[in-house]
Design an enzyme around this catalytic site. Structure first.
Site, mmCIF file in Angstrom:
data_model
loop_
_atom_site.group_PDB
_atom_site.id
_atom_site.type_symbol
_atom_site.label_atom_id
_atom_site.label_comp_id
_atom_site.label_asym_id
_atom_site.label_seq_id
_atom_site.Cartn_x
_atom_site.Cartn_y
_atom_site.Cartn_z
ATOM 1 N N GLN A 46 -50.797 78.908 -1.389
ATOM 2 C CA GLN A 46 -49.978 78.707 -0.205
ATOM 3 C C GLN A 46 -50.615 77.622 0.648
ATOM 4 O OE1 GLN A 46 -48.477 82.658 1.226
ATOM 5 N NE2 GLN A 46 -49.445 82.000 3.104
ATOM 6 N N ASN A 48 -50.476 76.446 4.640
ATOM 7 C CA ASN A 48 -50.004 76.874 5.952
ATOM 8 C C ASN A 48 -50.237 75.770 6.975
ATOM 9 O OD1 ASN A 48 -49.553 79.416 4.786
ATOM 10 N ND2 ASN A 48 -51.632 80.058 5.254
ATOM 11 N N ARG A 59 -57.010 80.898 17.893
ATOM 12 C CA ARG A 59 -56.456 81.668 16.772
ATOM 13 C C ARG A 59 -57.634 82.244 16.000
ATOM 14 N NH1 ARG A 59 -50.920 80.317 15.440
ATOM 15 N NH2 ARG A 59 -50.190 78.584 16.724
ATOM 16 N N HIS A 62 -59.697 85.742 11.658
ATOM 17 C CA HIS A 62 -58.852 86.336 10.622
ATOM 18 C C HIS A 62 -59.491 86.308 9.241
ATOM 19 C CE1 HIS A 62 -55.568 84.457 13.351
ATOM 20 N NE2 HIS A 62 -55.849 85.675 13.769
ATOM 21 N N LYS A 72 -60.228 79.306 1.844
ATOM 22 C CA LYS A 72 -59.394 78.403 2.636
ATOM 23 C C LYS A 72 -60.031 77.026 2.633
ATOM 24 C CE LYS A 72 -58.020 81.875 6.059
ATOM 25 N NZ LYS A 72 -58.063 82.259 7.481
ATOM 26 N N TYR A 132 -53.939 74.524 6.337
ATOM 27 C CA TYR A 132 -54.810 75.386 5.539
ATOM 28 C C TYR A 132 -54.236 75.447 4.127
ATOM 29 C CZ TYR A 132 -55.057 77.959 10.085
ATOM 30 O OH TYR A 132 -55.141 78.345 11.386
ATOM 31 N N ASP A 168 -54.225 88.889 18.401
ATOM 32 C CA ASP A 168 -55.629 88.456 18.373
ATOM 33 C C ASP A 168 -56.436 89.077 19.505
ATOM 34 O OD1 ASP A 168 -55.235 87.000 16.073
ATOM 35 O OD2 ASP A 168 -55.272 85.040 17.052
#
Length: 178
Positions: A46, A48, A59, A62, A72, A132, A168
């Site tokens: 994926q 992002n 952010r 995570h 990542k 990402y 968050d």
């Protein structure tokens, strides 16, 4: 590409090697062979994008838990971020330690984030874009997060956050995790 391993084993800062001429430059942003030479793997599942309107947007922190842990490859494509990763691999000699790197749209610098690391950033400019490439699909129920201001990490953020999502803000402190 230039691979610089950080103090957190398996985490790398990656810089490009531009070939310049009168038109500008050309460079690789990813090469499976070069990543393999450094024992790094990112099978991209994926890609992002994150657009951030305001300086001070935070952010993080995570990660996805097993069996959906992800690597990542993070790059800021415009604007600037202070990017932070925390080693959350229990048993690691650098468990709960963190590093930061400034990524900007003009530096073309990237951060390789291994499995088992929490990741987050704060924007240093308005209108900042981040890309990402991740090795796993987002899997609801396996996402985890830690507070950006968790005393277990003592991350030194360069600016005070002005925008943080409710999700968050509500991440648990590490010592409160069950």
């Amino acid at each position: 590409m230039i691979f610089t391993e950080t103090k957190l084993k398996g985490a790398y800062i990656i810089d490009i090697k531009p070939m310049e001429d009168e038109r500008g430059f050309f460079s690789r942003g990813y090469c499976q062979q070069e990543f393999k030479e450094h024992q790094l793997s990112i099978q991209v599942a994926q890609t992002n994008f994150s657009f951030n309107k305001k300086k001070g947007t935070l952010r993080g922190m995570h990660l996805q838990s097993a069996p959906f842990e992800e690597t990542k490859l993070v790059r800021c494509t415009s604007g600037a971020i202070y990017d932070v990763i925390v080693d959350m691999r229990e048993g690691s000699t650098t468990y709960k330690q963190w590093i930061s790197v400034e990524l900007t749209g003009h530096s073309y610098r990237m951060l390789y984030v291994p499995e088992g690391f929490a990741h987050g950033f704060i924007t240093l400019k308005d209108d900042t874009d981040v890309t990402y490439q991740v090795s796993q699909f987002y899997t609801p129920g396996f996402e985890k997060g830690y507070r950006w201001d968790d005393p277990a990490f003592s991350i030194e953020w360069p600016v005070q956050p002005s925008v943080i999502s409710l999700k968050d803000q509500e991440h648990p402190l590490l010592m409160m995790e069950v």
